[in-house]
Design a protein around this motif. Sequence first.
Motif, short mmCIF file in Angstrom:
data_model
loop_
_atom_site.label_atom_id
_atom_site.label_comp_id
_atom_site.label_asym_id
_atom_site.label_seq_id
_atom_site.Cartn_x
_atom_site.Cartn_y
_atom_site.Cartn_z
N CYS A 89 5.71 28.37 -22.07
CA CYS A 89 6.37 29.39 -22.87
C CYS A 89 6.10 30.77 -22.28
CB CYS A 89 5.87 29.34 -24.31
SG CYS A 89 6.72 30.48 -25.42
N ASN B 169 11.35 29.01 -21.57
CA ASN B 169 11.09 28.56 -22.94
C ASN B 169 10.63 29.70 -23.85
OD1 ASN B 169 11.79 25.75 -22.62
ND2 ASN B 169 10.01 25.66 -21.29
N ALA C 124 7.06 21.52 -23.68
CA ALA C 124 8.21 22.28 -23.21
C ALA C 124 9.00 21.50 -22.19
CB ALA C 124 7.74 23.60 -22.62
N GLY D 141 3.37 32.69 -26.15
CA GLY D 141 3.44 31.50 -26.99
C GLY D 141 2.07 30.99 -27.36
#
Length: 152
Positions: free
Chosen positions: A91, A54, A84, A142
């Motif tokens: 992420c 991701n 996700a 992220g």
Amino acid sequence: MPLTVLTSACRLKPLYRLQRIQAHMMSSHVEPEVLLEKAGRAALITMNRPKVLNALNLSMIRQIYPQLKNWENDSETDIVVIKAAGGKAFCAGGDIRAVTEAGKVGNSLAQDFFREEYILNNAIGSCRKPYVAIIDGITMGGVSLILHFSLI
């Protein structure tokens, strides 16, 4: 092979790789990179690139930002949730491979990515709706998508 031809070929390799990466990033995927949907009064953002953990790319940022702003002003939306797909990673961070390859050939992708990511970060941090991140799995990056809060 003359040295000038070899030197030229070496310079073209990063450009070729960048073009391949950008073509892949801009190609139509069977699965969208981001799912943006409503479930009742909850807005759901699902990062949907499980094969690359991701990793966040510019295309995803450009999809999330305007929808987040729409939901923020929507009286039918009470909360925004980011999660996700894939179950392995929330992420991996920014898509550093694409940014690095772009930088090698002087492409503006790196500047565009970070400028637009920071604009998204600000929108998340200042969002008037509660913003919840469901973090499940690897989270190597992220963090800008999840760590926004106010001190009271």
